[in-house]
Scaffold this motif. Structure first.
Motif, PDB file in Angstrom:
ATOM      1  N   LYS A  15      -3.429   7.592 -38.453  1.00 27.07           N
ATOM      2  CA  LYS A  15      -4.242   7.900 -39.622  1.00 27.07           C
ATOM      3  C   LYS A  15      -5.409   8.784 -39.232  1.00 27.07           C
ATOM      4  O   LYS A  15      -5.951   8.673 -38.146  1.00 27.07           O
ATOM      5  CB  LYS A  15      -4.799   6.610 -40.233  1.00 27.07           C
ATOM      6  CG  LYS A  15      -3.786   5.773 -40.966  1.00 27.07           C
ATOM      7  CD  LYS A  15      -4.483   4.646 -41.689  1.00 27.07           C
ATOM      8  CE  LYS A  15      -3.525   3.781 -42.459  1.00 27.07           C
ATOM      9  NZ  LYS A  15      -2.874   4.427 -43.554  1.00 27.07           N
ATOM     10  N   GLU A  16      -5.781   9.651 -40.167  1.00 30.47           N
ATOM     11  CA  GLU A  16      -7.031  10.386 -40.018  1.00 30.47           C
ATOM     12  C   GLU A  16      -8.151   9.409 -40.345  1.00 30.47           C
ATOM     13  O   GLU A  16      -8.111   8.735 -41.369  1.00 30.47           O
ATOM     14  CB  GLU A  16      -7.083  11.560 -41.006  1.00 30.47           C
ATOM     15  CG  GLU A  16      -6.088  12.639 -40.713  1.00 30.47           C
ATOM     16  CD  GLU A  16      -6.196  13.787 -41.713  1.00 30.47           C
ATOM     17  OE1 GLU A  16      -6.818  13.620 -42.767  1.00 30.47           O
ATOM     18  OE2 GLU A  16      -5.641  14.849 -41.417  1.00 30.47           O
ATOM     19  N   GLU A  17      -9.136   9.347 -39.463  1.00 38.75           N
ATOM     20  CA  GLU A  17     -10.232   8.411 -39.668  1.00 38.75           C
ATOM     21  C   GLU A  17     -11.526   9.186 -39.882  1.00 38.75           C
ATOM     22  O   GLU A  17     -11.844  10.113 -39.130  1.00 38.75           O
ATOM     23  CB  GLU A  17     -10.341   7.486 -38.457  1.00 38.75           C
ATOM     24  CG  GLU A  17     -11.129   6.251 -38.742  1.00 38.75           C
ATOM     25  CD  GLU A  17     -10.830   5.139 -37.735  1.00 38.75           C
ATOM     26  OE1 GLU A  17     -11.785   4.424 -37.414  1.00 38.75           O
ATOM     27  OE2 GLU A  17      -9.678   4.997 -37.289  1.00 38.75           O
ATOM     28  N   TYR A  18     -12.245   8.804 -40.932  1.00 36.95           N
ATOM     29  CA  TYR A  18     -13.507   9.464 -41.287  1.00 36.95           C
ATOM     30  C   TYR A  18     -14.623   8.425 -41.351  1.00 36.95           C
ATOM     31  O   TYR A  18     -14.378   7.252 -41.636  1.00 36.95           O
ATOM     32  CB  TYR A  18     -13.398  10.142 -42.654  1.00 36.95           C
ATOM     33  CG  TYR A  18     -12.399  11.262 -42.718  1.00 36.95           C
ATOM     34  CD1 TYR A  18     -12.752  12.547 -42.345  1.00 36.95           C
ATOM     35  CD2 TYR A  18     -11.098  11.045 -43.159  1.00 36.95           C
ATOM     36  CE1 TYR A  18     -11.828  13.592 -42.407  1.00 36.95           C
ATOM     37  CE2 TYR A  18     -10.175  12.073 -43.226  1.00 36.95           C
ATOM     38  CZ  TYR A  18     -10.547  13.338 -42.847  1.00 36.95           C
ATOM     39  OH  TYR A  18      -9.638  14.358 -42.917  1.00 36.95           O
ATOM     40  N   ASP A  64      -8.455   2.034 -46.510  1.00 42.11           N
ATOM     41  CA  ASP A  64      -7.367   2.990 -46.334  1.00 42.11           C
ATOM     42  C   ASP A  64      -7.049   3.620 -47.680  1.00 42.11           C
ATOM     43  O   ASP A  64      -6.741   2.907 -48.647  1.00 42.11           O
ATOM     44  CB  ASP A  64      -6.114   2.295 -45.779  1.00 42.11           C
ATOM     45  CG  ASP A  64      -6.285   1.874 -44.332  1.00 42.11           C
ATOM     46  OD1 ASP A  64      -7.191   2.417 -43.655  1.00 42.11           O
ATOM     47  OD2 ASP A  64      -5.528   1.010 -43.866  1.00 42.11           O
ATOM     48  N   SER A  67      -3.405   8.697 -46.667  1.00 37.91           N
ATOM     49  CA  SER A  67      -3.108   8.685 -45.230  1.00 37.91           C
ATOM     50  C   SER A  67      -4.376   8.642 -44.378  1.00 37.91           C
ATOM     51  O   SER A  67      -4.337   8.902 -43.191  1.00 37.91           O
ATOM     52  CB  SER A  67      -2.288   9.927 -44.865  1.00 37.91           C
ATOM     53  OG  SER A  67      -3.057  11.085 -45.124  1.00 37.91           O
ATOM     54  N   SER A  68      -5.495   8.315 -45.007  1.00 41.54           N
ATOM     55  CA  SER A  68      -6.777   8.318 -44.291  1.00 41.54           C
ATOM     56  C   SER A  68      -7.407   6.932 -44.268  1.00 41.54           C
ATOM     57  O   SER A  68      -7.233   6.142 -45.189  1.00 41.54           O
ATOM     58  CB  SER A  68      -7.756   9.285 -44.970  1.00 41.54           C
ATOM     59  OG  SER A  68      -7.226  10.577 -45.026  1.00 41.54           O
ATOM     60  N   ARG A  69      -8.147   6.687 -43.213  1.00 46.45           N
ATOM     61  CA  ARG A  69      -8.985   5.485 -43.148  1.00 46.45           C
ATOM     62  C   ARG A  69     -10.435   5.952 -43.252  1.00 46.45           C
ATOM     63  O   ARG A  69     -10.885   6.779 -42.459  1.00 46.45           O
ATOM     64  CB  ARG A  69      -8.777   4.723 -41.853  1.00 46.45           C
ATOM     65  CG  ARG A  69      -9.809   3.605 -41.673  1.00 46.45           C
ATOM     66  CD  ARG A  69      -9.414   2.607 -40.647  1.00 46.45           C
ATOM     67  NE  ARG A  69      -8.300   1.841 -41.189  1.00 46.45           N
ATOM     68  CZ  ARG A  69      -7.432   1.170 -40.429  1.00 46.45           C
ATOM     69  NH1 ARG A  69      -7.532   1.181 -39.131  1.00 46.45           N
ATOM     70  NH2 ARG A  69      -6.453   0.490 -40.987  1.00 46.45           N
ATOM     71  N   ILE A 183     -13.104  12.119 -50.980  1.00 44.73           N
ATOM     72  CA  ILE A 183     -11.903  12.233 -50.138  1.00 44.73           C
ATOM     73  C   ILE A 183     -11.438  13.684 -50.077  1.00 44.73           C
ATOM     74  O   ILE A 183     -11.113  14.215 -49.007  1.00 44.73           O
ATOM     75  CB  ILE A 183     -10.760  11.340 -50.682  1.00 44.73           C
ATOM     76  CG1 ILE A 183     -11.159   9.874 -50.678  1.00 44.73           C
ATOM     77  CG2 ILE A 183      -9.470  11.555 -49.886  1.00 44.73           C
ATOM     78  CD1 ILE A 183     -11.492   9.294 -49.345  1.00 44.73           C
ATOM     79  N   GLN A 187     -11.253  16.180 -46.657  1.00 46.00           N
ATOM     80  CA  GLN A 187     -10.061  16.955 -46.275  1.00 46.00           C
ATOM     81  C   GLN A 187     -10.399  18.438 -46.124  1.00 46.00           C
ATOM     82  O   GLN A 187      -9.955  19.089 -45.186  1.00 46.00           O
ATOM     83  CB  GLN A 187      -8.958  16.781 -47.335  1.00 46.00           C
ATOM     84  CG  GLN A 187      -8.426  15.368 -47.473  1.00 46.00           C
ATOM     85  CD  GLN A 187      -7.585  14.944 -46.299  1.00 46.00           C
ATOM     86  OE1 GLN A 187      -6.849  15.751 -45.743  1.00 46.00           O
ATOM     87  NE2 GLN A 187      -7.670  13.688 -45.914  1.00 46.00           N
ATOM     88  N   LYS A 190     -12.367  19.639 -42.744  1.00 47.17           N
ATOM     89  CA  LYS A 190     -11.791  19.280 -41.440  1.00 47.17           C
ATOM     90  C   LYS A 190     -12.149  20.249 -40.325  1.00 47.17           C
ATOM     91  O   LYS A 190     -12.270  19.859 -39.179  1.00 47.17           O
ATOM     92  CB  LYS A 190     -10.269  19.225 -41.540  1.00 47.17           C
ATOM     93  CG  LYS A 190      -9.724  17.982 -42.152  1.00 47.17           C
ATOM     94  CD  LYS A 190      -8.206  18.051 -42.077  1.00 47.17           C
ATOM     95  CE  LYS A 190      -7.581  16.931 -42.838  1.00 47.17           C
ATOM     96  NZ  LYS A 190      -6.118  16.991 -42.768  1.00 47.17           N
ATOM     97  N   PRO A 195     -11.435  15.028 -38.306  1.00 44.98           N
ATOM     98  CA  PRO A 195     -11.301  13.561 -38.304  1.00 44.98           C
ATOM     99  C   PRO A 195     -10.912  13.057 -36.915  1.00 44.98           C
ATOM    100  O   PRO A 195     -10.510  13.836 -36.055  1.00 44.98           O
ATOM    101  CB  PRO A 195     -10.164  13.320 -39.297  1.00 44.98           C
ATOM    102  CG  PRO A 195      -9.362  14.571 -39.270  1.00 44.98           C
ATOM    103  CD  PRO A 195     -10.334  15.682 -39.010  1.00 44.98           C
TER     104      PRO A 195
END
Length: 198
Positions: A15-18, A64, A67-69, A183, A187, A190, A195
């Motif tokens: 996962k992409e984490e932010y 979550d 596809s991101s956390r 969100i 994205q 980036k 991320p």
């Protein structure tokens, strides 16, 4: 063979984490907002308002979304804790600044705090979402009235993505729209703030 399959599986499921800061003056409703975000996006019931205590230090919420956390860092807003915010600026991917729409007496203090934050070099280019909270209350200032106060320093925002939205963290009105906006900006940003993959 196992190592190859395991590596492929980890790559496909990562996962992409932010990291998103939730800041603002004390009593603006930051922790209530975090609880509402968890409720809206995780389907769990949030803490009752009478159980939410002022944040001294840091609250963390992980959500979550697609596809991101998203890791939300809710930082205490008391004046003596605001100096700690700077330690998190370089690691964050976005900032949510919460304004108490019912506290017109502290709006100037809120503006000064906001200005100090946006002029810090470590938040250059970071998407910024200002939430005019407590819009469910009859004495709440409208978003236009709040914008009028903050317009004086808007030029200092530069070219970053920023928005002011009305919300009621207590009732949940506007929270999903606000986080959806955030969100999308995470994205888009980036290249500036990549991320972390986990």
């Amino acid at each position: 063979m196992y190592t190859l399959l395991s590596g492929l599986y980890n790559h496909l499921t990562r996962k992409e984490e932010y990291y998103v800061l939730i800041i603002g003056l004390d009593n603006a409703g930051k922790t209530t907002l975090l609880e509402r975000i968890k409720s809206v996006f995780m389907g769990v019931s949030s803490l009752p308002p009478d159980k939410i205590a002022p944040t001294v230090g840091l609250n963390i919420g992980r959500v979550d979304i697609k596809s991101s956390r998203i890791n939300f860092w809710d930082l205490g807003g008391q004046r003596d804790l605001q100096s700690l915010w700077e330690r998190y600026y370089s690691e964050c991917h976005a900032i949510v600044f919460v304004v108490d729409s019912t506290d017109s007496k502290r709006l100037e203090e809120c503006k000064d705090t906001f200005e100090k934050m946006i002029t810090n070099d470590a938040v250059e280019g970071v998407p910024l979402l200002m939430l005019a909270n407590k819009q469910d209350l009859p004495d709440a200032l409208r978003v236009e009235e709040i914008k009028e106060v903050f317009n004086k320093i808007a030029v200092k925002l530069g070219a970053r993505d920023s928005r002011v939205l009305p919300v009621s963290a207590l009732e949940g009105h506007g929270v999903k729209d606000a986080i959806d906006w955030l969100i999308l900006r995470l994205q888009r940003n980036k290249m500036n703030r990549p991320p972390i993959f986990r």
